[in-house]
Design an enzyme around this catalytic site. Sequence first.
Site, PDB file in Angstrom:
ATOM      1  N   ASP A 135       0.828  -1.317  -0.284  1.00 15.97           N
ATOM      2  CA  ASP A 135      -0.115  -0.003   0.110  1.00 15.97           C
ATOM      3  C   ASP A 135       1.056   1.143  -0.353  1.00 15.97           C
ATOM      4  O   ASP A 135       2.093   1.142   0.771  1.00 15.97           O
ATOM      5  CB  ASP A 135      -1.034  -0.030   1.260  1.00 15.97           C
ATOM      6  N   ASP A 193      -0.126   5.017   0.961  1.00 15.93           N
ATOM      7  CA  ASP A 193      -0.401   5.872   2.080  1.00 15.93           C
ATOM      8  C   ASP A 193      -0.557   5.555   3.808  1.00 15.93           C
ATOM      9  O   ASP A 193      -1.093   3.957   3.546  1.00 15.93           O
ATOM     10  CB  ASP A 193      -1.780   6.701   1.994  1.00 15.93           C
TER      11      ASP A 193
END
Length: 228
Positions: A8, A10
């Site tokens: 991922d 953020d």
Amino acid sequence: MLDALLFDLDGTLTDTDKLHLLAMQQLLLEDGRVLTEAQFDAHISGRANADLCRYLFPDRPLAEHQAFADRKEARFRALSPTLQPTAGLLRLLAHAEETGIGMAVVTNAPRANAVHMLKAMGLGERFKHVLVAEELPRAKPDPLPYLTGLECLQAQASHALAFEDSMPGVTAASRAGIFTVGLATSQTPEALIAAGAQLVIKDFEDPQLWALITHMQAGAGLPRDKPC
């Protein structure tokens, strides 16, 4: 074997939740609304813009949703000219490159943000594959983004690790059948485990993570007893 690492963006590669919260608070305040950190953590963090706008503006037309999302992302980029990679990330990327492990970013962020963040961390050239939810039929928490990442890397779920910090992200990766490592940057370890994380770490320096990587690279497969 360990053939793939899926990240991922953020809150995982870099801690950006506070900046996203600030950007949204600034814009909503112009509309006379207050957004608390608790509301952000519970309903917004890790979600695609379409989902978070439905939460914030259930009675507004989609055109207004998109306009707000565009303004929010532009404000976020203005607030983040430089970003610091999560501790241990550069070590992990170097290890993957040295040992031939494929890597991909799998994010609910829009393409402009993904490009901006990777460049702001000095990682613009480190990832061959950057999968963006807005370019796929379904975003996290659906497993499609992670299944697509596996296809791009030509890897099996049992030979991969996913790294996530949000509830939708952990749910997506675990539903894709990938051993999911939660980073406790925006959620509690208990919440991440409840969402499907099989290991929770503070950052990429965690000895538990490196023990897992060593275990998998030795050809021992995934550990039978899930660490927590």
